[in-house]
Design an enzyme around this catalytic site. Sequence first.
Site, PDB file in Angstrom:
ATOM      1  N   ASP A  88       0.999  -1.214  -0.026  1.00  9.70           N
ATOM      2  CA  ASP A  88       0.058  -0.104  -0.050  1.00  9.70           C
ATOM      3  C   ASP A  88       0.891   1.242  -0.009  1.00  9.70           C
ATOM      4  O   ASP A  88       2.010   1.246   0.244  1.00  9.70           O
ATOM      5  CB  ASP A  88      -1.170  -0.016   1.267  1.00  9.70           C
TER       6      ASP A  88
HETATM    7  C1  BGC Z   1      -4.910   3.440   0.210  1.00  8.55           C
HETATM    8  C2  BGC Z   1      -5.005   2.441  -0.956  1.00  8.55           C
HETATM    9  C3  BGC Z   1      -5.082   3.241  -2.252  1.00  8.55           C
HETATM   10  C4  BGC Z   1      -3.750   3.899  -2.330  1.00  8.55           C
HETATM   11  C5  BGC Z   1      -3.322   4.839  -3.283  1.00  8.55           C
HETATM   12  C6  BGC Z   1      -3.853   4.209   0.266  1.00  8.55           C
HETATM   13  O1  BGC Z   1      -3.809   5.100   1.275  1.00  8.55           O
HETATM   14  O2  BGC Z   1      -5.017   2.423   1.472  1.00  8.55           O
HETATM   15  O3  BGC Z   1      -6.515   1.673  -0.995  1.00  8.55           O
HETATM   16  O4  BGC Z   1      -5.164   2.699  -3.346  1.00  8.55           O
HETATM   17  O5  BGC Z   1      -3.512   4.954  -1.097  1.00  8.55           O
HETATM   18  O6  BGC Z   1      -4.051   5.942  -3.442  1.00  8.55           O
END
Ligand code: BGC
Length: 738
Positions: free
Chosen positions: A280
Amino acid sequence: MDTIRLVKGLPKLVTFGFLTVLALFLLAFKINLPNDGDKINLPLETQTDDYKIDSIVSVLTLEEKIAMLSGNTIFSSAGIERLGIPDLHYTDGPFGIREEVKKNSFQSLGLTTDSATFFPTGSALAATWNPELSFKYGIALGEEARARGKNILLGPAVNIARTPLCGRTFEYLSEDPLLNVKLTVNYIKGVQSCGVAACVKHYAANNQETKRGSVSVMMDERALREIYLPAFKAAVEQANVYTVMAAYNKFRGNYCSENDYLLNKILKGEWGFKGAVMSDWGGTHSTVKAALNGLDIEMGSFRKVYFTKALLDSVLNGAVPVKIIDDKVRRILRVMLFCKKNTSLHPNNVVTTPEHGRITYEVASQSIVLLKNPENLLPLDIHKIKKIAIIGDNAIHKHASGGFGAGVKAKYEITPLAGLEAKLGNKASIQFAQGYKPKFSPERRKGYGRQPDNQPDTSLIQEAVEIARTSDIAIIFAGTNHDIETEAIDRADLKLPFGQDELIKAIAAVNPKTIVVLVAAAPVDLNNTVRSASAILWSWFNGSEGGNALADVLFGDVNPSGKLPFTFPASLDDSPAHALKAFPGDSTVNYTEGILVGYRWFDTKNIKPLFCFGHGLSYTNFSYSAIKTNKKKYKNDETIEISLNVKNIGAKPGLETIQLYVSTLNPNVLKPAKELKAFKKVLIAEGQETEVKMEINVNDLAYFDEKLMKWVVEPGKYKLLAGSSSQDIRASSNISIK
Ligand code: BGC
């Protein structure tokens, strides 16, 4: 032969010559990913993917390989320019293609060309109980991703709704693993049919936002296998998902992005996942540990990047073997080749289309849940109503963006008020009063985020009371919004924010025909609403067409067919994680409720929820009868074929979701009172009866035996329960398993 060995074993000149020739050869068959917009021209056309991948890997330098393993901007990772292999482009997210942002921040680029369809968010999709719609939803999303030059779509988000407070419940699907699986698989198949790789997230056990960057989730193996993993497993085994995102949290002491058990043993080992695992955003915490334990791509890191120089050094000093790096590169190339291959299925020329609008409308209209309608106040008769009071900020509020995290710059979003105005034209007079304003308290909640100001606004309430008093009917659009339900923060409680309970009470006191429409995507406390309102509809963050769908349900052009994908507790303390004080934990959170998540807990403990899992009324009624199975006794691997008759005994056509639960009679191990094992949504005309057939494989009745570490079907008697909700069982039949 890998590059390191080559460099060590041969004079540098020879090596250079060899690499150049091979590079020229590959360049001649240049790889173009869809975002290049060119015609696809695969290298070594007649060879298998693995052969192509091996030939590419064999000519890459170690530096080139490592450059592919981390984000080179916030939403891309590097290809290999020398070989004409372009970067991979990523996009959020689960419910629409995110606007374009700066290279190294989430800040908008402020373009005017990057608007997209706002699709109903996860919990709305789940409330349709319709996997076919999930497939269409996936295709539409995939097409928009393609049209915007994206290769990887960061969705679906499939974490289980363990607590109603979780800030991301709106993005997630359900509390039930089967409903989760069915929607997940079709969503991914839809997206990937467009040549865009889906990314199932967040693997695993990211069921709360509180301390998500540090908390370690502890749970027993049985809960992991039966509740929290099935959607991820099905994403790999049934939908062939190309990428997986590791969650922010720790699992049993190790970050998910460096978790050998989750990534190497289960995902890549047991399930045979061949695609790439990304972290993530900013969720990587080490170099060697993450590299060895299964992470392939580090995404979203700015300050300290673990998979660049530090990884190169770790390979050179022998801490990370080259074969581990090669495996990661192979996985990424597999994604690249996939993205390239399927380009002919969906042409690269659509962003928001009328067809995507129709799909969002269909999802929205099948997601809306009729919670309560005892006097049949709904549907409204367009010919009988002359004056309508429309009350509440959510009549005019848009939900495509707000809060923290992924949102959509919606090409358009029909609000409930706009939907009603379009529907009614000059057939009735509409008066609007805001009733409440979304306001936040100046003090921040300890550690995580903003707290709504719940003080009722007496002058706004008074204004609304005045129009309600003199109208034929009052419709209050209440609920939450995307600033309340948001990534990174869990809600502090279930209370309807901004003083809405007081508003609803005041309106119902002056107009007995008060309908409350909740626009919210996670459970809220509806005890006061149930006492005050004559009818209650639940809408969601319901996408670009949400307001049109709602107007059609209110006036009966659409018969509501949504069913709740999670339990609405009467009190937060009734929910398992809260009853057991097992939320939010501190450095660790223990899921002491084990497998008793959602309705599994409420049913087993005999706790009456306010609205149960699977609940949703219709403007018609259905009777169930003549349930039977093809046999009475089954062995492992056999299929139980169930049929029953469902009759529409009302005066309108309607869609009904028949839910099939299974209860083990006299189990030797703990079993929930009942578990969903099949469901089917069918359209039945008024007065018609239809035979509904469903199948359950006997193996799907297994529980996970922690001692044997395998799935076991207990011999004995089972009861099959067919219901219109988890509490409204209308037909049953017993079988036995040898
Ligand atoms: C989230 C993800 C997301 C990523 C990119 C993170 O903070 O948990 O679900 O895809 O950011 O935006």
